[in-house]
Scaffold this motif. Structure first.
Motif, PDB file in Angstrom:
ATOM      1  N   GLY A  17       0.843  -1.186   0.000  1.00  0.00           N
ATOM      2  CA  GLY A  17       0.000   0.000   0.000  1.00  0.00           C
ATOM      3  C   GLY A  17       0.879   1.237   0.000  1.00  0.00           C
ATOM      4  N   HIS A  18       0.227   2.373  -0.067  1.00  0.00           N
ATOM      5  CA  HIS A  18       0.963   3.633  -0.143  1.00  0.00           C
ATOM      6  C   HIS A  18       0.580   4.575   0.995  1.00  0.00           C
ATOM      7  N   GLY A  19       0.020   4.013   2.050  1.00  0.00           N
ATOM      8  CA  GLY A  19      -0.358   4.825   3.201  1.00  0.00           C
ATOM      9  C   GLY A  19       0.852   5.299   3.989  1.00  0.00           C
ATOM     10  N   THR A  20       0.586   6.175   4.915  1.00  0.00           N
ATOM     11  CA  THR A  20       1.652   6.730   5.749  1.00  0.00           C
ATOM     12  C   THR A  20       2.122   5.714   6.779  1.00  0.00           C
ATOM     13  N   LEU A  21       3.253   5.983   7.350  1.00  0.00           N
ATOM     14  CA  LEU A  21       3.767   5.148   8.432  1.00  0.00           C
ATOM     15  C   LEU A  21       2.769   5.124   9.586  1.00  0.00           C
ATOM     16  N   GLU A  22       2.204   6.276   9.890  1.00  0.00           N
ATOM     17  CA  GLU A  22       1.245   6.364  11.000  1.00  0.00           C
ATOM     18  C   GLU A  22      -0.005   5.521  10.730  1.00  0.00           C
ATOM     19  N   SER A  23      -0.476   5.510   9.483  1.00  0.00           N
ATOM     20  CA  SER A  23      -1.670   4.706   9.177  1.00  0.00           C
ATOM     21  C   SER A  23      -1.356   3.212   9.275  1.00  0.00           C
ATOM     22  N   MET A  24      -0.158   2.826   8.871  1.00  0.00           N
ATOM     23  CA  MET A  24       0.236   1.423   8.981  1.00  0.00           C
ATOM     24  C   MET A  24       0.352   1.014  10.451  1.00  0.00           C
ATOM     25  N   GLN A  25       0.953   1.864  11.270  1.00  0.00           N
ATOM     26  CA  GLN A  25       1.080   1.565  12.697  1.00  0.00           C
ATOM     27  C   GLN A  25      -0.289   1.482  13.363  1.00  0.00           C
ATOM     28  N   ALA A  26      -1.214   2.347  12.976  1.00  0.00           N
ATOM     29  CA  ALA A  26      -2.571   2.303  13.522  1.00  0.00           C
ATOM     30  C   ALA A  26      -3.264   0.994  13.130  1.00  0.00           C
ATOM     31  N   PHE A  27      -3.048   0.533  11.900  1.00  0.00           N
ATOM     32  CA  PHE A  27      -3.619  -0.730  11.448  1.00  0.00           C
ATOM     33  C   PHE A  27      -3.104  -1.880  12.309  1.00  0.00           C
ATOM     34  N   SER A  31      -6.396  -2.814  14.194  1.00  0.00           N
ATOM     35  CA  SER A  31      -7.031  -3.907  13.457  1.00  0.00           C
ATOM     36  C   SER A  31      -6.458  -5.273  13.805  1.00  0.00           C
ATOM     37  N   LEU A  32      -5.140  -5.329  13.995  1.00  0.00           N
ATOM     38  CA  LEU A  32      -4.500  -6.614  14.267  1.00  0.00           C
ATOM     39  C   LEU A  32      -4.248  -6.860  15.748  1.00  0.00           C
ATOM     40  N   GLY A  33      -4.318  -5.810  16.558  1.00  0.00           N
ATOM     41  CA  GLY A  33      -4.109  -5.943  17.990  1.00  0.00           C
ATOM     42  C   GLY A  33      -2.664  -6.185  18.397  1.00  0.00           C
ATOM     43  N   TRP A  34      -1.726  -5.799  17.546  1.00  0.00           N
ATOM     44  CA  TRP A  34      -0.313  -6.006  17.855  1.00  0.00           C
ATOM     45  C   TRP A  34       0.191  -4.937  18.811  1.00  0.00           C
ATOM     46  N   ASN A  35       1.021  -5.338  19.750  1.00  0.00           N
ATOM     47  CA  ASN A  35       1.689  -4.400  20.649  1.00  0.00           C
ATOM     48  C   ASN A  35       3.064  -4.006  20.136  1.00  0.00           C
ATOM     49  N   SER A  36       3.616  -4.817  19.235  1.00  0.00           N
ATOM     50  CA  SER A  36       4.914  -4.493  18.647  1.00  0.00           C
ATOM     51  C   SER A  36       4.737  -4.313  17.139  1.00  0.00           C
ATOM     52  N   THR A  57      14.933  -6.583  19.190  1.00  0.00           N
ATOM     53  CA  THR A  57      13.519  -6.776  19.498  1.00  0.00           C
ATOM     54  C   THR A  57      12.814  -7.531  18.368  1.00  0.00           C
ATOM     55  N   PRO A  58      12.214  -8.683  18.648  1.00  0.00           N
ATOM     56  CA  PRO A  58      11.433  -9.375  17.616  1.00  0.00           C
ATOM     57  C   PRO A  58      10.217  -8.536  17.199  1.00  0.00           C
ATOM     58  N   THR A  59       9.893  -8.595  15.922  1.00  0.00           N
ATOM     59  CA  THR A  59       8.718  -7.902  15.397  1.00  0.00           C
ATOM     60  C   THR A  59       7.779  -8.941  14.776  1.00  0.00           C
ATOM     61  N   ASN A  60       6.685  -8.484  14.176  1.00  0.00           N
ATOM     62  CA  ASN A  60       5.635  -9.383  13.680  1.00  0.00           C
ATOM     63  C   ASN A  60       5.686  -9.616  12.169  1.00  0.00           C
ATOM     64  N   GLY A  61       6.846  -9.751  11.578  1.00  0.00           N
ATOM     65  CA  GLY A  61       6.973  -9.837  10.123  1.00  0.00           C
ATOM     66  C   GLY A  61       6.475 -11.113   9.482  1.00  0.00           C
ATOM     67  N   VAL A  62       6.837 -12.280  10.020  1.00  0.00           N
ATOM     68  CA  VAL A  62       6.442 -13.575   9.438  1.00  0.00           C
ATOM     69  C   VAL A  62       6.059 -14.509  10.576  1.00  0.00           C
ATOM     70  N   LYS A  63       4.794 -14.795  10.690  1.00  0.00           N
ATOM     71  CA  LYS A  63       4.295 -15.649  11.771  1.00  0.00           C
ATOM     72  C   LYS A  63       5.063 -16.975  11.807  1.00  0.00           C
ATOM     73  N   GLY A  64       5.527 -17.314  13.004  1.00  0.00           N
ATOM     74  CA  GLY A  64       6.252 -18.559  13.199  1.00  0.00           C
ATOM     75  C   GLY A  64       7.756 -18.455  13.007  1.00  0.00           C
TER      76      GLY A  64
END
Length: 175
Positions: A17-27, A31-36, A57-64
């Motif tokens: 997508g082409h949204g802002t960093l802030e819109s992605m972080q809000a998503f 929407s996903l309920g992620w804390n990181s 710090t681990p992030t949520n890039g690829v589940k598992g």
């Protein structure tokens, strides 16, 4: 625990997508309920690298696979007029920014005890199942097109030539 020694993948993503960093972080949060965050670093059109999480710090890039991965993402990856159509939309500045970030990640790994022998630079889609077992993740097998280009091929020169996985991509499957 030394996270660097456990890293096996530097994973390249596109925002899809082409949204802002802030819109992605809000998503992620709303929407996903992620804390990181989803990625350690996000690269904007102008090549600016936004650090979202430190490398330790681990992030949520690829589940598992997050405990053994570091993640970098670029803004875009789909056509502006059709967000469902994957496309390599990277600007030259983003290509430069991605390369610099990957080198920075590799440097951090090396400085923190990872010999880089088993570290691969891959795209998110490389974690898809090879359903027909031919050793290639074909388009029809991909869980997503992310990052909209072949990161393994693009960055293969950065991987050590004596890496046993260098010429044939084999990822562990947990699905």
């Amino acid at each position: 625990m030394n996270r660097a020694k456990n890293i096996r993948y530097i994973v390249v993503h596109c925002q899809a997508g082409h949204g802002t960093l802030e819109s992605m972080q809000a998503f992620w949060k709303n929407s996903l309920g992620w804390n990181s965050p989803g990625y350690n670093t996000w690269i904007d059109y102008d090549g600016t690298a936004h650090k979202l999480a430190n490398y330790n710090t681990p992030t949520n890039g690829v589940k598992g696979f997050n405990s053994q991965s570091m993640h970098v993402c670029y803004r875009g990856g789909v056509l502006h007029e059709n967000v469902k159509k994957a496309a390599d939309t990277r600007t030259q500045a983003q290509k430069n920014g991605l390369l610099q970030e990957i080198l920075s990640m590799m440097n951090w790994l090396h400085e923190n005890g990872n010999d880089l022998q088993n570290v691969m630079i891959v795209g998110h889609y490389h974690f898809s199942n090879d359903k027909n077992k031919n050793g290639v993740i074909e388009e029809w097998e991909r869980i997503k097109e992310c990052p909209s280009f072949d990161a393994y091929k693009e960055y293969e020169d950065l991987m050590l030539k004596d890496n046993p996985m260098y010429h044939k991509l084999k990822l562990p499957r947990n699905r």
